[in-house]
Design an enzyme around this catalytic site. Structure first.
Site, PDB file in Angstrom:
ATOM      1  N   GLU A 140       0.817  -1.219   0.000  1.00  0.00           N
ATOM      2  CA  GLU A 140       0.000   0.000   0.000  1.00  0.00           C
ATOM      3  C   GLU A 140       0.853   1.272   0.000  1.00  0.00           C
ATOM      4  OE1 GLU A 140      -3.680  -0.152   2.412  1.00  0.00           O
ATOM      5  OE2 GLU A 140      -2.938  -2.053   3.214  1.00  0.00           O
ATOM      6  N   TYR A 227      -6.326  -5.614  16.102  1.00  0.00           N
ATOM      7  CA  TYR A 227      -4.904  -5.981  16.111  1.00  0.00           C
ATOM      8  C   TYR A 227      -4.171  -5.073  17.103  1.00  0.00           C
ATOM      9  CZ  TYR A 227      -4.259  -2.043  12.888  1.00  0.00           C
ATOM     10  OH  TYR A 227      -4.243  -0.807  12.329  1.00  0.00           O
ATOM     11  N   TYR A 228      -3.196  -5.675  17.782  1.00  0.00           N
ATOM     12  CA  TYR A 228      -2.589  -5.026  18.943  1.00  0.00           C
ATOM     13  C   TYR A 228      -1.265  -4.353  18.589  1.00  0.00           C
ATOM     14  CZ  TYR A 228      -6.367  -7.172  21.442  1.00  0.00           C
ATOM     15  OH  TYR A 228      -7.622  -7.513  21.869  1.00  0.00           O
ATOM     16  N   HIS A 231      -2.866   2.115  16.839  1.00  0.00           N
ATOM     17  CA  HIS A 231      -3.368   2.864  15.686  1.00  0.00           C
ATOM     18  C   HIS A 231      -4.578   3.697  16.085  1.00  0.00           C
ATOM     19  CE1 HIS A 231      -5.454  -0.996  15.863  1.00  0.00           C
ATOM     20  NE2 HIS A 231      -6.494  -0.383  15.327  1.00  0.00           N
TER      21      HIS A 231
HETATM   22  O1  G7M Z   1     -10.686  -2.447  15.284  1.00  0.00           O
HETATM   23  P1  G7M Z   1      -9.341  -1.931  14.946  1.00  0.00           P
HETATM   24  O2  G7M Z   1      -9.020  -0.672  15.682  1.00  0.00           O
HETATM   25  O3  G7M Z   1      -8.240  -2.947  15.105  1.00  0.00           O
HETATM   26  O4  G7M Z   1      -9.410  -1.546  13.413  1.00  0.00           O
HETATM   27  C1  G7M Z   1      -8.432  -1.913  12.462  1.00  0.00           C
HETATM   28  C2  G7M Z   1      -8.684  -1.147  11.178  1.00  0.00           C
HETATM   29  O5  G7M Z   1      -7.680  -1.488  10.235  1.00  0.00           O
HETATM   30  C3  G7M Z   1     -10.016  -1.472  10.541  1.00  0.00           C
HETATM   31  O6  G7M Z   1     -10.735  -0.279  10.339  1.00  0.00           O
HETATM   32  C4  G7M Z   1      -9.650  -2.189   9.236  1.00  0.00           C
HETATM   33  O7  G7M Z   1     -10.545  -1.917   8.188  1.00  0.00           O
HETATM   34  C5  G7M Z   1      -8.267  -1.648   8.949  1.00  0.00           C
HETATM   35  N1  G7M Z   1      -7.456  -2.602   8.180  1.00  0.00           N
HETATM   36  C6  G7M Z   1      -7.351  -3.929   8.401  1.00  0.00           C
HETATM   37  N2  G7M Z   1      -6.497  -4.466   7.490  1.00  0.00           N
HETATM   38  C7  G7M Z   1      -6.149  -5.868   7.418  1.00  0.00           C
HETATM   39  C8  G7M Z   1      -6.050  -3.463   6.674  1.00  0.00           C
HETATM   40  C9  G7M Z   1      -5.152  -3.431   5.559  1.00  0.00           C
HETATM   41  O8  G7M Z   1      -4.542  -4.414   5.120  1.00  0.00           O
HETATM   42  N3  G7M Z   1      -4.949  -2.195   4.995  1.00  0.00           N
HETATM   43  C10 G7M Z   1      -5.588  -1.068   5.461  1.00  0.00           C
HETATM   44  N4  G7M Z   1      -5.358   0.086   4.836  1.00  0.00           N
HETATM   45  N5  G7M Z   1      -6.441  -1.075   6.518  1.00  0.00           N
HETATM   46  C11 G7M Z   1      -6.668  -2.281   7.121  1.00  0.00           C
END
Ligand code: G7M
Length: 289
Positions: A140, A227-228, A231
């Site tokens: 990305e 995921y930990y 962010h």
């Molecule tokens: O619930 P949590 O705070 O962990 O949210 C993780 C965020 O990461 C979600 O809004 C997902 O849509 C976003 N996300 C997850 N993945 C696997 C990816 C990815 O590969 N690329 C991007 N740009 N966002 C992701």
């Protein structure tokens, strides 16, 4: 993605939300599980003037006085479905997308130490490989809107996988460079420079790129996150029903900063409520005797 769709062998529907027109389906590719998600997209502004002229195959059409209704197919010029694939999909992915009752857990600091933390530590490191791919510029890279490599206060901002690209539904994520903050529970005063840097940069970035003032933005942190690796979510205020903005999941970044300024160890001492699906291993860990 094309290969996944081509080889996908349907097994069953995991969930289907008719309100959001989102369906997650489970299948197999070469014996391994795959999940494909389809979500009907909003109409593109450029398609709207032509909706009537592009309608065909009317069925069940009815008429009463001045009113008419029915079903039809509209052959649009732009793509009309958001598609996501996960392959190979783990058992945790399947449980995440499977329709299930959600529960509220009020997590005490003790429950965190005894149950949640061991669960986080048991997660295989490759679960967050996609995060490192972004941080290291391997995936990305062309979508990254901002990057600072500072080891303490650095982060990357890029469009969230869920963003449909329209300004009203703006959805980005800021992912910290450092890997030592697991979640909201880890935060203390030493992290204030990072948190404030994310907040101030996000405001400036969205203003410069999209002309949106800071009071049109909602910055928040999920507890529990999926995921930990620390962010922050950036969404447009106009995206009022963005997934995950609900109480029991989203903590406003400004409130988090304020709480830590008041009490260094606020997030280590507070009870933190969270919502979770009843098939999620963390729910099972918290509720099993
Ligand atoms: O619930 P949590 O705070 O962990 O949210 C993780 C965020 O990461 C979600 O809004 C997902 O849509 C976003 N996300 C997850 N993945 C696997 C990816 C990815 O590969 N690329 C991007 N740009 N966002 C992701």
């Amino acid at each position: 993605m094309e290969k996944v769709l081509d080889q996908f062998q349907f097994e069953r529907v995991l969930s289907h939300d008719p309100r959001s027109k989102l369906v997650h389906i489970l299948g197999r590719i070469n014996g391994e599980h795959a999940i494909v998600s389809f979500e009907k997209a909003r109409y593109a502004d450029t398609d709207i003037p032509e909706l009537a002229s592009r309608t065909c195959q009317l069925v069940d059409s009815n008429h009463n006085n001045i009113y008419g209704w029915g079903m039809g197919t509209v052959k649009l010029a732009t793509a009309d479905t958001n598609i996501k694939t996960i392959y190979p999909a783990t058992e945790l992915h399947i449980r995440k997308y499977e329709h299930q009752q959600r529960h509220m857990i009020i997590e005490t600091p003790d429950m965190y130490k005894q149950i949640t933390l061991p669960y986080i530590q048991s997660l295989p490191a490759e679960r967050i490989q996609w995060v490192f791919n972004i941080l290291e510029g391997k995936s990305e890279a062309d979508r990254v809107l901002y990057r600072s490599n500072d080891r303490e206060t650095g982060f990357v901002v890029l469009p969230d996988m869920k963003w449909d690209g329209t300004q009203e539904s703006l959805y980005c994520v800021a992912i910290a460079m450092r890997s030592d903050i697991l979640s909201l529970r880890s935060l203390n005063r030493s992290h204030l420079p990072l948190l404030k840097n994310i907040r101030d940069t996000a405001y400036q970035l969205v203003k410069d790129k999209y002309g949106m003032d800071k009071d049109l933005l909602r910055l928040f942190i999920h507890y529990q996150p999926s995921y930990y690796h620390f962010h922050v979510h950036l969404t447009a205020m106009s995206f009022a029903d963005a997934p995950g903005v609900v109480a029991g999941q989203a903590h406003l970044l400004d409130t988090v900063i304020d709480n830590i300024e008041l009490y260094d160890d606020y997030y280590q001492r507070a009870k933190l409520p969270f919502t979770i699906g009843e098939r999620h291993p963390l729910y099972l860990a918290h509720t099993s005797p």
